[in-house]
Design a protein around this motif. Structure first.
Motif, PDB file in Angstrom:
ATOM      1  N   ALA A  53       0.811  -1.219   0.000  1.00 21.32           N
ATOM      2  CA  ALA A  53       0.000   0.000   0.000  1.00 21.32           C
ATOM      3  C   ALA A  53       0.844   1.269   0.000  1.00 21.32           C
ATOM      4  O   ALA A  53       0.585   2.197  -0.763  1.00 21.32           O
ATOM      5  CB  ALA A  53      -0.963   0.002   1.184  1.00 21.32           C
ATOM      6  N   SER A  54       1.838   1.335   0.841  1.00 18.50           N
ATOM      7  CA  SER A  54       2.652   2.542   0.957  1.00 18.50           C
ATOM      8  C   SER A  54       3.400   2.849  -0.331  1.00 18.50           C
ATOM      9  O   SER A  54       3.400   3.985  -0.804  1.00 18.50           O
ATOM     10  CB  SER A  54       3.639   2.398   2.116  1.00 18.50           C
ATOM     11  N   SER A  55       4.006   1.839  -0.934  1.00 12.56           N
ATOM     12  CA  SER A  55       4.757   2.078  -2.177  1.00 12.56           C
ATOM     13  C   SER A  55       3.814   2.407  -3.323  1.00 12.56           C
ATOM     14  O   SER A  55       4.119   3.251  -4.162  1.00 12.56           O
ATOM     15  CB  SER A  55       5.645   0.879  -2.521  1.00 12.56           C
ATOM     16  N   VAL A  56       2.638   1.778  -3.366  1.00 14.57           N
ATOM     17  CA  VAL A  56       1.658   2.098  -4.404  1.00 14.57           C
ATOM     18  C   VAL A  56       1.192   3.539  -4.265  1.00 14.57           C
ATOM     19  O   VAL A  56       1.129   4.282  -5.244  1.00 14.57           O
ATOM     20  CB  VAL A  56       0.459   1.116  -4.359  1.00 14.57           C
ATOM     21  N   ALA A  57       0.884   3.975  -3.054  1.00 15.93           N
ATOM     22  CA  ALA A  57       0.432   5.351  -2.836  1.00 15.93           C
ATOM     23  C   ALA A  57       1.501   6.347  -3.270  1.00 15.93           C
ATOM     24  O   ALA A  57       1.190   7.386  -3.870  1.00 15.93           O
ATOM     25  CB  ALA A  57       0.064   5.562  -1.371  1.00 15.93           C
ATOM     26  N   GLU A  58       2.747   6.048  -2.997  1.00 11.32           N
ATOM     27  CA  GLU A  58       3.839   6.947  -3.377  1.00 11.32           C
ATOM     28  C   GLU A  58       3.962   7.050  -4.898  1.00 11.32           C
ATOM     29  O   GLU A  58       4.063   8.146  -5.442  1.00 11.32           O
ATOM     30  CB  GLU A  58       5.148   6.434  -2.781  1.00 11.32           C
ATOM     31  N   VAL A  59       3.934   5.923  -5.587  1.00 10.83           N
ATOM     32  CA  VAL A  59       4.070   5.930  -7.047  1.00 10.83           C
ATOM     33  C   VAL A  59       2.857   6.586  -7.708  1.00 10.83           C
ATOM     34  O   VAL A  59       2.994   7.423  -8.591  1.00 10.83           O
ATOM     35  CB  VAL A  59       4.280   4.491  -7.582  1.00 10.83           C
ATOM     36  N   VAL A  60       1.659   6.211  -7.270  1.00  9.39           N
ATOM     37  CA  VAL A  60       0.439   6.768  -7.850  1.00  9.39           C
ATOM     38  C   VAL A  60       0.356   8.267  -7.580  1.00  9.39           C
ATOM     39  O   VAL A  60      -0.068   9.039  -8.437  1.00  9.39           O
ATOM     40  CB  VAL A  60      -0.815   6.032  -7.323  1.00  9.39           C
ATOM     41  N   GLY A  61       0.801   8.699  -6.410  1.00  2.00           N
ATOM     42  CA  GLY A  61       0.762  10.117  -6.067  1.00  2.00           C
ATOM     43  C   GLY A  61       1.589  10.989  -6.992  1.00  2.00           C
ATOM     44  O   GLY A  61       1.341  12.189  -7.109  1.00  2.00           O
ATOM     45  N   ALA A  62       2.549  10.410  -7.689  1.00  2.00           N
ATOM     46  CA  ALA A  62       3.403  11.158  -8.615  1.00  2.00           C
ATOM     47  C   ALA A  62       2.849  11.202 -10.039  1.00  2.00           C
ATOM     48  O   ALA A  62       3.416  11.872 -10.900  1.00  2.00           O
ATOM     49  CB  ALA A  62       4.805  10.553  -8.620  1.00  2.00           C
ATOM     50  N   ILE A  63       1.754  10.520 -10.306  1.00  3.20           N
ATOM     51  CA  ILE A  63       1.172  10.499 -11.652  1.00  3.20           C
ATOM     52  C   ILE A  63       0.465  11.828 -11.912  1.00  3.20           C
ATOM     53  O   ILE A  63      -0.320  12.286 -11.071  1.00  3.20           O
ATOM     54  CB  ILE A  63       0.192   9.310 -11.795  1.00  3.20           C
ATOM     55  N   VAL A 102      -4.322  14.220  -7.500  1.00  2.00           N
ATOM     56  CA  VAL A 102      -4.267  15.318  -6.537  1.00  2.00           C
ATOM     57  C   VAL A 102      -3.707  14.838  -5.206  1.00  2.00           C
ATOM     58  O   VAL A 102      -2.909  15.517  -4.569  1.00  2.00           O
ATOM     59  CB  VAL A 102      -5.678  15.923  -6.342  1.00  2.00           C
ATOM     60  N   ARG A 103      -4.104  13.622  -4.813  1.00  2.00           N
ATOM     61  CA  ARG A 103      -3.682  13.078  -3.524  1.00  2.00           C
ATOM     62  C   ARG A 103      -3.839  11.561  -3.536  1.00  2.00           C
ATOM     63  O   ARG A 103      -4.789  11.046  -4.109  1.00  2.00           O
ATOM     64  CB  ARG A 103      -4.539  13.693  -2.419  1.00  2.00           C
ATOM     65  N   ALA A 104      -2.923  10.863  -2.902  1.00  2.00           N
ATOM     66  CA  ALA A 104      -3.004   9.415  -2.753  1.00  2.00           C
ATOM     67  C   ALA A 104      -2.634   9.077  -1.318  1.00  2.00           C
ATOM     68  O   ALA A 104      -1.570   9.459  -0.841  1.00  2.00           O
ATOM     69  CB  ALA A 104      -2.058   8.714  -3.725  1.00  2.00           C
ATOM     70  N   GLU A 105      -3.532   8.374  -0.630  1.00  3.63           N
ATOM     71  CA  GLU A 105      -3.309   8.082   0.787  1.00  3.63           C
ATOM     72  C   GLU A 105      -3.577   6.617   1.104  1.00  3.63           C
ATOM     73  O   GLU A 105      -4.508   6.019   0.577  1.00  3.63           O
ATOM     74  CB  GLU A 105      -4.224   8.940   1.648  1.00  3.63           C
ATOM     75  N   ASP A 106      -2.753   6.065   1.995  1.00  2.00           N
ATOM     76  CA  ASP A 106      -2.984   4.719   2.530  1.00  2.00           C
ATOM     77  C   ASP A 106      -4.175   4.791   3.477  1.00  2.00           C
ATOM     78  O   ASP A 106      -4.299   5.752   4.235  1.00  2.00           O
ATOM     79  CB  ASP A 106      -1.791   4.240   3.363  1.00  2.00           C
TER      80      ASP A 106
END
Length: 77
Positions: free
Chosen positions: A15-25, A29-33
């Motif tokens: 979850a944490s790594s997915v949120a980080e990668v998706v948040g950079a797309i 606007v925002r991606a949170e675990d």
């Protein structure tokens, strides 16, 4: 402008790594675990529904560790 929440299920421990990668797309606007049936919740925006769909299918769903997405467009009633 079309806005949506994208609910993401991930592989265990991703979850944490997915949120980080998706948040950079671009368009995200925002991606949170989060906890519960979904692991990451994303707020995204695009010019059109088609652009939003392309972002989800071509960019977000290709992130390693994602097993399922559910896109919920924001409506103004």
């Amino acid at each position: 402008m079309v806005q949506a929440y994208i609910l993401i299920q991930t592989e265990v421990g991703k979850a944490s790594s997915v949120a980080e990668v998706v948040g950079a797309i671009p368009g995200v606007v925002r991606a949170e675990d989060v906890t519960g049936p979904y692991d990451v919740i994303v707020r995204a925006e695009a010019d059109t529904v088609d652009d939003l769909g392309r972002m989800v299918v071509a960019r977000i769903q290709h992130v390693e560790g994602i097993t399922r997405t559910l896109t919920c467009p924001v409506v103004h009633l």
